[in-house]
Design a protein around this motif. Structure first.
Motif, PDB file in Angstrom:
ATOM      1  N   VAL A  70      13.779  16.990 -26.706  1.00  0.00           N
ATOM      2  CA  VAL A  70      12.462  17.405 -27.187  1.00  0.00           C
ATOM      3  C   VAL A  70      11.742  16.234 -27.864  1.00  0.00           C
ATOM      4  CG1 VAL A  70      11.241  18.958 -28.740  1.00  0.00           C
ATOM      5  CG2 VAL A  70      13.171  19.796 -27.397  1.00  0.00           C
ATOM      6  N   GLY A  71      12.528  15.440 -28.619  1.00  0.00           N
ATOM      7  CA  GLY A  71      11.918  14.305 -29.318  1.00  0.00           C
ATOM      8  C   GLY A  71      11.392  13.236 -28.376  1.00  0.00           C
ATOM      9  N   LEU A  72      12.062  13.110 -27.203  1.00  0.00           N
ATOM     10  CA  LEU A  72      11.588  12.110 -26.248  1.00  0.00           C
ATOM     11  C   LEU A  72      10.170  12.400 -25.769  1.00  0.00           C
ATOM     12  CD1 LEU A  72      14.763  11.411 -24.074  1.00  0.00           C
ATOM     13  CD2 LEU A  72      13.646   9.884 -25.696  1.00  0.00           C
ATOM     14  N   PHE A  73       9.847  13.679 -25.657  1.00  0.00           N
ATOM     15  CA  PHE A  73       8.466  14.020 -25.271  1.00  0.00           C
ATOM     16  C   PHE A  73       7.479  13.524 -26.320  1.00  0.00           C
ATOM     17  CE2 PHE A  73      10.711  17.198 -22.673  1.00  0.00           C
ATOM     18  CZ  PHE A  73      10.094  16.984 -21.455  1.00  0.00           C
ATOM     19  N   ALA A  74       7.830  13.678 -27.580  1.00  0.00           N
ATOM     20  CA  ALA A  74       6.948  13.194 -28.648  1.00  0.00           C
ATOM     21  C   ALA A  74       6.824  11.680 -28.614  1.00  0.00           C
ATOM     22  CB  ALA A  74       7.472  13.650 -30.005  1.00  0.00           C
ATOM     23  N   VAL A  75       7.971  10.986 -28.349  1.00  0.00           N
ATOM     24  CA  VAL A  75       7.930   9.530 -28.246  1.00  0.00           C
ATOM     25  C   VAL A  75       7.051   9.104 -27.070  1.00  0.00           C
ATOM     26  CG1 VAL A  75       9.292   7.448 -27.842  1.00  0.00           C
ATOM     27  CG2 VAL A  75      10.154   9.234 -29.374  1.00  0.00           C
ATOM     28  N   GLY A  76       7.214   9.795 -25.937  1.00  0.00           N
ATOM     29  CA  GLY A  76       6.383   9.488 -24.766  1.00  0.00           C
ATOM     30  C   GLY A  76       4.906   9.685 -25.055  1.00  0.00           C
ATOM     31  N   ALA A  77       4.591  10.788 -25.789  1.00  0.00           N
ATOM     32  CA  ALA A  77       3.181  11.017 -26.137  1.00  0.00           C
ATOM     33  C   ALA A  77       2.650   9.890 -27.014  1.00  0.00           C
ATOM     34  CB  ALA A  77       3.038  12.361 -26.844  1.00  0.00           C
ATOM     35  N   GLY A  78       3.474   9.418 -27.944  1.00  0.00           N
ATOM     36  CA  GLY A  78       3.043   8.318 -28.800  1.00  0.00           C
ATOM     37  C   GLY A  78       2.811   7.042 -28.018  1.00  0.00           C
ATOM     38  N   ILE A  79       3.736   6.746 -27.065  1.00  0.00           N
ATOM     39  CA  ILE A  79       3.590   5.532 -26.253  1.00  0.00           C
ATOM     40  C   ILE A  79       2.316   5.595 -25.413  1.00  0.00           C
ATOM     41  CG2 ILE A  79       4.585   4.214 -24.344  1.00  0.00           C
ATOM     42  CD1 ILE A  79       7.354   4.988 -25.452  1.00  0.00           C
ATOM     43  N   VAL A  80       2.081   6.762 -24.792  1.00  0.00           N
ATOM     44  CA  VAL A  80       0.854   6.918 -23.993  1.00  0.00           C
ATOM     45  C   VAL A  80      -0.385   6.754 -24.864  1.00  0.00           C
ATOM     46  CG1 VAL A  80      -0.509   8.564 -22.662  1.00  0.00           C
ATOM     47  CG2 VAL A  80       1.939   8.329 -22.223  1.00  0.00           C
ATOM     48  N   GLY A  81      -0.366   7.330 -26.063  1.00  0.00           N
ATOM     49  CA  GLY A  81      -1.507   7.191 -26.974  1.00  0.00           C
ATOM     50  C   GLY A  81      -1.750   5.747 -27.359  1.00  0.00           C
ATOM     51  N   VAL A  82      -0.655   5.020 -27.675  1.00  0.00           N
ATOM     52  CA  VAL A  82      -0.799   3.607 -28.039  1.00  0.00           C
ATOM     53  C   VAL A  82      -1.387   2.802 -26.890  1.00  0.00           C
ATOM     54  CG1 VAL A  82       0.471   1.514 -28.614  1.00  0.00           C
ATOM     55  CG2 VAL A  82       0.988   3.646 -29.795  1.00  0.00           C
ATOM     56  N   ILE A  83      -0.867   3.024 -25.654  1.00  0.00           N
ATOM     57  CA  ILE A  83      -1.371   2.281 -24.490  1.00  0.00           C
ATOM     58  C   ILE A  83      -2.835   2.611 -24.229  1.00  0.00           C
ATOM     59  CG2 ILE A  83      -1.126   1.995 -21.997  1.00  0.00           C
ATOM     60  CD1 ILE A  83       1.884   2.435 -22.353  1.00  0.00           C
ATOM     61  N   SER A  84      -3.186   3.900 -24.314  1.00  0.00           N
ATOM     62  CA  SER A  84      -4.567   4.315 -24.052  1.00  0.00           C
ATOM     63  C   SER A  84      -5.527   3.708 -25.059  1.00  0.00           C
ATOM     64  CB  SER A  84      -4.669   5.842 -24.078  1.00  0.00           C
ATOM     65  OG  SER A  84      -3.858   6.419 -23.074  1.00  0.00           O
ATOM     66  N   TYR A  85      -5.164   3.773 -26.327  1.00  0.00           N
ATOM     67  CA  TYR A  85      -6.060   3.230 -27.346  1.00  0.00           C
ATOM     68  C   TYR A  85      -6.097   1.702 -27.324  1.00  0.00           C
ATOM     69  CZ  TYR A  85      -6.816   7.839 -29.284  1.00  0.00           C
ATOM     70  OH  TYR A  85      -7.194   9.145 -29.440  1.00  0.00           O
ATOM     71  N   GLU A  86      -5.001   1.078 -26.885  1.00  0.00           N
ATOM     72  CA  GLU A  86      -5.014  -0.367 -26.723  1.00  0.00           C
ATOM     73  C   GLU A  86      -5.995  -0.776 -25.614  1.00  0.00           C
ATOM     74  OE1 GLU A  86      -4.077  -4.341 -27.387  1.00  0.00           O
ATOM     75  OE2 GLU A  86      -3.591  -2.558 -28.577  1.00  0.00           O
ATOM     76  N   ARG A  87      -5.942  -0.031 -24.521  1.00  0.00           N
ATOM     77  CA  ARG A  87      -6.882  -0.301 -23.421  1.00  0.00           C
ATOM     78  C   ARG A  87      -8.321  -0.040 -23.853  1.00  0.00           C
ATOM     79  NH1 ARG A  87      -7.089   3.133 -17.756  1.00  0.00           N
ATOM     80  NH2 ARG A  87      -8.902   2.048 -16.855  1.00  0.00           N
ATOM     81  N   LEU A  88      -8.527   1.051 -24.584  1.00  0.00           N
ATOM     82  CA  LEU A  88      -9.865   1.373 -25.060  1.00  0.00           C
ATOM     83  C   LEU A  88     -10.387   0.304 -26.026  1.00  0.00           C
ATOM     84  CD1 LEU A  88     -12.262   3.299 -25.325  1.00  0.00           C
ATOM     85  CD2 LEU A  88     -10.993   4.521 -27.108  1.00  0.00           C
ATOM     86  N   SER A  89      -9.513  -0.166 -26.902  1.00  0.00           N
ATOM     87  CA  SER A  89      -9.953  -1.191 -27.857  1.00  0.00           C
ATOM     88  C   SER A  89     -10.326  -2.481 -27.143  1.00  0.00           C
ATOM     89  CB  SER A  89      -8.845  -1.450 -28.878  1.00  0.00           C
ATOM     90  OG  SER A  89      -7.698  -2.002 -28.252  1.00  0.00           O
ATOM     91  N   LYS A  90      -9.609  -2.814 -26.055  1.00  0.00           N
ATOM     92  CA  LYS A  90      -9.957  -4.010 -25.293  1.00  0.00           C
ATOM     93  C   LYS A  90     -11.326  -3.856 -24.637  1.00  0.00           C
ATOM     94  CE  LYS A  90      -5.253  -5.589 -24.243  1.00  0.00           C
ATOM     95  NZ  LYS A  90      -4.276  -5.852 -23.159  1.00  0.00           N
ATOM     96  N   GLU A  91     -11.576  -2.685 -24.062  1.00  0.00           N
ATOM     97  CA  GLU A  91     -12.873  -2.454 -23.434  1.00  0.00           C
ATOM     98  C   GLU A  91     -14.000  -2.506 -24.464  1.00  0.00           C
ATOM     99  OE1 GLU A  91     -13.606  -2.352 -20.376  1.00  0.00           O
ATOM    100  OE2 GLU A  91     -11.612  -2.269 -19.497  1.00  0.00           O
TER     101      GLU A  91
END
Length: 373
Positions: free
Chosen positions: A23-44
Motif C-alpha cells: 500500500v505504501g508503494l502506491f503513495a511513494v509512486g504518487a509522490g514520485i509522479v508529483g515530483v516529476i510533473s512539477y519539475e517539468r512544469l517548473s522548467k516550462e
C-alpha cells in the motif's frame, strides 16, 4: 543422503509488513509522479519567464518602433521646405535608431530576424539617397524663389523707368503740336512727333511683353510636369524674341539705357540652360527622383510592417506553444495522480479482502478456535 532443507515461510508479521509495504508503494509512486510533473512544469514556467515573456515584450517594442518609423515617412514625402524636411528627417532618423536598437536586443536574446535587419538597413540607405536628392531639390527651389523675387523687383523697376519716359514723350508730342502754328519751328515738328510716337509705342509694347514674360515666369514656377514646363517655355521663348525686337527699337534713345538693361536681364533669366527654365527643368528632374525614392521607401516600410507582423505572430506562437506544454504537464500530472490514487484505493481493497481477510484473518480464526477447543 542429504536431507532436504525445509521451505522458509513468512509468518503473520511478515505478511502484514508486505501488505502495508504494497500500500505504501502506491503513495511513494504518487509522490514520485508529483515530483516529476512539477519539475517539468517548473522548467516550462522558467522557460516562459526567461525566454518567451521577454520575446513578447521585445515583439511589442518592435511593433511600436516600426509603427513610429512608418508614421514619420509621410512628413518627408510632403515636405515643401528644407526646414520641414530636416525636422521630419531628424525624427525618422531617431525612430530608425530605436528600431535598430530593438532589433539588436532581439538578436542578442536569440530572436534573430535577418529579413527585418536587412529591410531596416535598406530603409536607411534609401533615406540617404532621399537626403541627397532633396538637398538638390530644395537648393533649386530656393534659387527659383530668389529668381521670382528678382522678377518682381525687375518688373517694378521697369514700370518706374517706363512711366517717366512715356510722360516725357507725351509732353514732347504735346509741345510739338502746340508749336506747329509758328512758321519758324513748324518745319521739324513732324519728325519730333513721329520719333516721340515711335518711342512711346516701343516703350508700351516692351512693357506689355515684359509683363507677359513675368506672368509666364510665375506660371513656370508652379508647373509640376515636364510637358507643362516645355509648353510654357515655348511661349516664353516667343515672348522673349519679341522683347528683344522692341529693345533694339529703343537703341537710338540714350535715355532708355536702363530700360534696355532691365530687358537684357529678363532675356538672361529666360535662358533655357542657365535661366529659370533650366532651373525648373532641373527641379522637376530632382522631384521625379525624389518621388521614385519615396515610392521605394513606401514599399520598404510596407514590407517592414508585414515582417514585423509576422515576427510578432511567430513570437506569440512560440509563447503559446510553451503555455500549451505547461498546461499539458499540469494535465498529465493531475491525471497520473488521480490514477495512482484510484490504484492505491483499489489495491488497498484487494489486499484487505483477498489477502488480509482470506488468509491472515482466516488463519487467526483457525488458531483462535484451536486454542479455545
Amino acid at each position: 543422503m542429504t536431507p532436504a532443507l525445509p521451505k522458509r515461510r513468512f509468518g503473520i508479521g511478515g505478511r502484514l509488513i508486505v501488505a502495508f509495504l504494497g500500500v505504501g508503494l502506491f503513495a511513494v509512486g504518487a509522490g514520485i509522479v508529483g515530483v516529476i510533473s512539477y519539475e517539468r512544469l517548473s522548467k516550462e514556467l522558467a522557460a516562459i519567464a526567461r525566454e518567451h515573456l521577454p520575446g513578447l515584450a521585445s515583439a511589442a517594442r518592435l511593433a511600436e518602433a516600426s509603427a513610429r518609423v512608418i508614421a514619420g515617412m509621410p512628413e518627408l514625402a510632403n515636405a515643401e521646405r528644407r526646414d520641414g524636411y530636416e525636422r521630419g528627417r531628424r525624427v525618422v532618423g531617431e525612430r530608425l535608431s530605436e528600431l535598430d536598437k530593438v532589433l539588436a536586443e532581439r538578436t542578442g536574446s536569440g530572436f534573430d530576424a535577418p529579413q527585418l535587419t536587412a529591410v531596416a538597413a535598406e530603409i536607411r540607405r534609401n533615406l540617404g539617397a532621399i537626403d541627397d536628392v532633396s538637398g538638390r531639390r530644395f537648393t533649386l527651389a530656393e534659387r527659383i524663389r530668389g529668381v521670382s523675387e528678382e522678377l518682381r523687383w525687375l518688373q517694378a523697376d521697369l514700370i518706374d523707368e517706363i512711366e517717366p519716359l512715356t510722360d516725357d514723350a507725351r509732353f514732347n508730342i504735346d509741345t510739338a503740336l502746340g508749336q506747329i502754328g509758328s512758321e519758324a519751328s513748324s518745319a521739324g515738328k513732324p519728325n519730333t512727333i513721329r520719333e516721340e510716337t515711335r518711342k512711346s509705342e516701343a516703350l508700351m509694347t516692351l512693357n506689355a511683353q515684359a509683363n507677359l514674360i513675368v506672368g509666364l515666369f510665375g506660371r513656370l514656377g508652379t508647373v509640376q510636369t515636364r510637358e507643362d514646363m516645355e509648353q510654357t517655355g515655348h511661349v516664353i521663348g516667343e515672348a522673349v524674341d519679341q522683347l528683344e525686337v522692341e529693345a533694339k527699337a529703343l537703341a537710338g534713345w540714350p535715355d532708355t539705357i536702363t530700360v534696355r538693361q532691365i530687358t537684357q536681364r529678363l532675356v538672361g533669366l529666360a535662358d533655357t540652360t542657365t535661366g529659370l527654365p533650366g532651373l525648373k527643368r532641373s527641379e522637376l528632374a530632382a522631384l521625379a527622383d525624389a518621388q521614385r525614392l519615396i515610392s521605394e521607401s513606401r514599399r520598404l516600410v510596407t514590407e517592414l510592417g508585414s515582417l514585423v507582423s509576422q515576427e510578432v505572430q511567430r513570437t506569440e506562437a512560440v509563447a503559446k506553444e510553451a503555455a500549451d506544454r505547461s498546461a499539458e504537464a499540469i494535465r498529465l500530472g493531475r491525471n497520473l495522480l488521480l490514477a495512482i490514487a484510484a490504484a492505491s484505493l483499489l489495491g488497498a481493497l484487494l489486499i484487505g479482502w483477498f489477502y488480509v481477510r482470506r488468509h491472515l484473518v482466516a488463519r487467526l480464526r483457525v488458531l483462535t478456535e484451536a486454542a479455545t477447543s
